[in-house]
Scaffold this active site. Structure first.
Site, PDB file in Angstrom:
ATOM      1  N   TRP A   1     -65.506 -69.228  -2.559  1.00  0.00           N
ATOM      2  CA  TRP A   1     -64.593 -70.051  -3.247  1.00  0.00           C
ATOM      3  C   TRP A   1     -65.004 -71.522  -2.604  1.00  0.00           C
ATOM      4  O   TRP A   1     -64.818 -72.492  -3.444  1.00  0.00           O
ATOM      5  CB  TRP A   1     -63.106 -69.826  -2.758  1.00  0.00           C
ATOM      6  CG  TRP A   1     -62.045 -70.947  -3.049  1.00  0.00           C
ATOM      7  CD1 TRP A   1     -61.173 -70.887  -4.227  1.00  0.00           C
ATOM      8  CD2 TRP A   1     -61.751 -72.278  -2.378  1.00  0.00           C
ATOM      9  NE1 TRP A   1     -60.553 -71.815  -4.480  1.00  0.00           N
ATOM     10  CE2 TRP A   1     -60.949 -72.873  -3.375  1.00  0.00           C
ATOM     11  CE3 TRP A   1     -62.139 -72.688  -1.438  1.00  0.00           C
ATOM     12  CZ2 TRP A   1     -60.085 -73.995  -2.893  1.00  0.00           C
ATOM     13  CZ3 TRP A   1     -61.591 -74.163  -0.894  1.00  0.00           C
ATOM     14  CH2 TRP A   1     -60.465 -74.576  -1.613  1.00  0.00           C
ATOM     15  N   HIS A   2     -65.464 -71.708  -1.474  1.00  0.00           N
ATOM     16  CA  HIS A   2     -65.808 -72.967  -1.137  1.00  0.00           C
ATOM     17  C   HIS A   2     -66.981 -73.509  -1.806  1.00  0.00           C
ATOM     18  O   HIS A   2     -67.210 -74.802  -1.736  1.00  0.00           O
ATOM     19  CB  HIS A   2     -66.270 -72.982   0.337  1.00  0.00           C
ATOM     20  CG  HIS A   2     -65.149 -73.150   1.272  1.00  0.00           C
ATOM     21  ND1 HIS A   2     -64.143 -71.736   1.608  1.00  0.00           N
ATOM     22  CD2 HIS A   2     -64.277 -74.035   1.884  1.00  0.00           C
ATOM     23  CE1 HIS A   2     -63.167 -72.239   2.354  1.00  0.00           C
ATOM     24  NE2 HIS A   2     -63.276 -73.463   2.641  1.00  0.00           N
ATOM     25  N   GLY A   3     -68.039 -72.736  -2.226  1.00  0.00           N
ATOM     26  CA  GLY A   3     -68.948 -73.297  -3.219  1.00  0.00           C
ATOM     27  C   GLY A   3     -70.045 -72.121  -3.556  1.00  0.00           C
ATOM     28  O   GLY A   3     -70.156 -71.110  -2.779  1.00  0.00           O
TER      29      GLY A   3
END
Length: 378
Positions: free
Chosen positions: A325-327
């Protein structure tokens, strides 16, 4: 439009004056004005992606009502799946298309198959990770009968696009923020004063600490082969303060800005670097995201009550998804894997709930020598 920019200061000054000075008598007119202001704020980056947030808002508004009105359990599940597919599908396409294509080309090249690397590059819409999760949690809560769907479409659109927390959180729950759009707001001087203090704190964290740490961090990380181990350690320490002050500073500004408009957003950070173990850390760091994954992924998977091995599986799934989700980068996946190992070890310890009712610093408690050591290890 960055929070720490002159453009935002001018933009918010105009919004604040019109919101309280002209439109204060009618909260529905205020909601419409907030939608227009939020869309202007979002389009400052790229107006073309307004269609995405409008589509996401409208589709989940309709789907939530379909879920609520359906008497057939299978139809409710169908509409819930539709919401999940739409939200996660859009997020996956725009955020991870380039990642999967690039890695697919690399995989083919590793076995001697050369392909044309000139693929379509998809631009990542800013804030899509935040508002997708926000609207998705709304339909899930309606499905679980935790909330009733709103009939006020303007309130819902304002809830999804609310500019203070649109691009960097906190990821709000509908049951907390949405009702605030459905009633008249009053200008409260104490709340506004607290909001100004929080904005100033956030600006101090961002401009004075994070931005100055970034200068040294970028130099050390870009030229790591030229520096000693001590210098690299200092770079890592500076980076820890940079990411905390950058992210929590933005959250502080978002929460303070919302207070000036008469809204209360959830706390997103609570002295995370004073945590005595990794479990406590994840109750203090990016609280809106960690609780989202807890409520909408970890618990539905069975949580910690499904046996030791399934519980460990659930922990690994949550942290790997969190990393993703963060990247769209293997470093984030590696970060999620490392934290899943730390948390799995912690979860197997019998004393895992020892700090449940004792939060240092948040309650002004003074740590013992043992607790200071535990903070350092964490």
């Amino acid at each position: 439009m960055l929070f720490n920019s002159f453009e935002f200061a001018l933009f918010f000054s105009v919004v604040f004056f019109i919101y309280w000075g002209i439109l204060s008598k009618n909260y529905k007119t205020q909601n419409l004005f907030l939608i227009i202001s939020s869309y202007f704020f979002y389009s400052w980056w790229d107006w073309r992606f307004l269609s995405l947030i409008i589509f996401s808002s409208f589709s989940d508004f309709i789907i939530a009502h379909k879920i609520d009105k359906s008497t057939d359990k299978q139809k409710k599940i169908y509409y819930l799946k539709l919401s999940i597919i739409l939200n996660i599908g859009l997020l996956a396409f725009f955020k991870y298309f380039n990642f999967f294509i690039d890695n697919f080309i690399i995989a083919l090249a590793s076995i001697g198959l050369q392909t044309n690397s000139s693929t379509i590059k998809i631009i990542l819409p800013i804030g899509i990770s935040f508002y997708s999760f926000q609207t998705l949690s709304y339909t899930i809560d309606v499905y679980k009968n935790k909330i009733k769907p709103t009939n006020d479409i303007m309130a819902f659109f304002a809830f999804v696009s609310f500019f203070p927390q649109l691009v960097s959180g906190p990821i709000e729950r509908a049951r907390n923020l949405l009702p605030q759009f459905c009633k008249k707001r009053k200008f409260v001087i104490e709340m506004s004063s607290d909001g100004v203090r929080q904005i100033l704190l956030g600006l101090f964290k961002k401009i004075v600490i994070a931005d100055n740490c970034a200068i040294h961090v970028e130099d050390i990380f870009d030229n790591f082969s030229e520096y000693s181990g001590v210098r690299l350690l200092l770079g890592a320490i500076f980076f820890a303060f940079q990411i905390y002050c950058d992210f929590s500073g933005y959250s502080d500004i978002a929460i303070g800005t919302a207070k000036l408009l008469g809204f209360s957003l959830m706390q997103n950070f609570s002295f995370p670097y004073f945590s005595r173990n990794i479990g406590e850390f994840w109750t203090r760091w990016h609280i809106s995201l960690s609780t989202w994954f807890r409520d909408y992924l970890f618990i539905p998977l069975g949580g910690s009550k499904s046996g030791k091995w399934l519980s460990l599986r659930n922990i690994f799934i949550v942290f790997l998804v969190s990393g993703f989700w963060h990247g769209p980068n293997w470093t984030f996946i590696a970060w999620g894997f490392v934290h899943s190992i730390f948390y799995a070890i912690y979860s197997m310890k019998s004393e895992k709930n020892i700090y449940k009712n004792k939060m240092l610093c948040a309650e002004g408690l003074i740590p013992s020598i043992k607790e200071i050591f535990q903070m350092g290890i964490t």
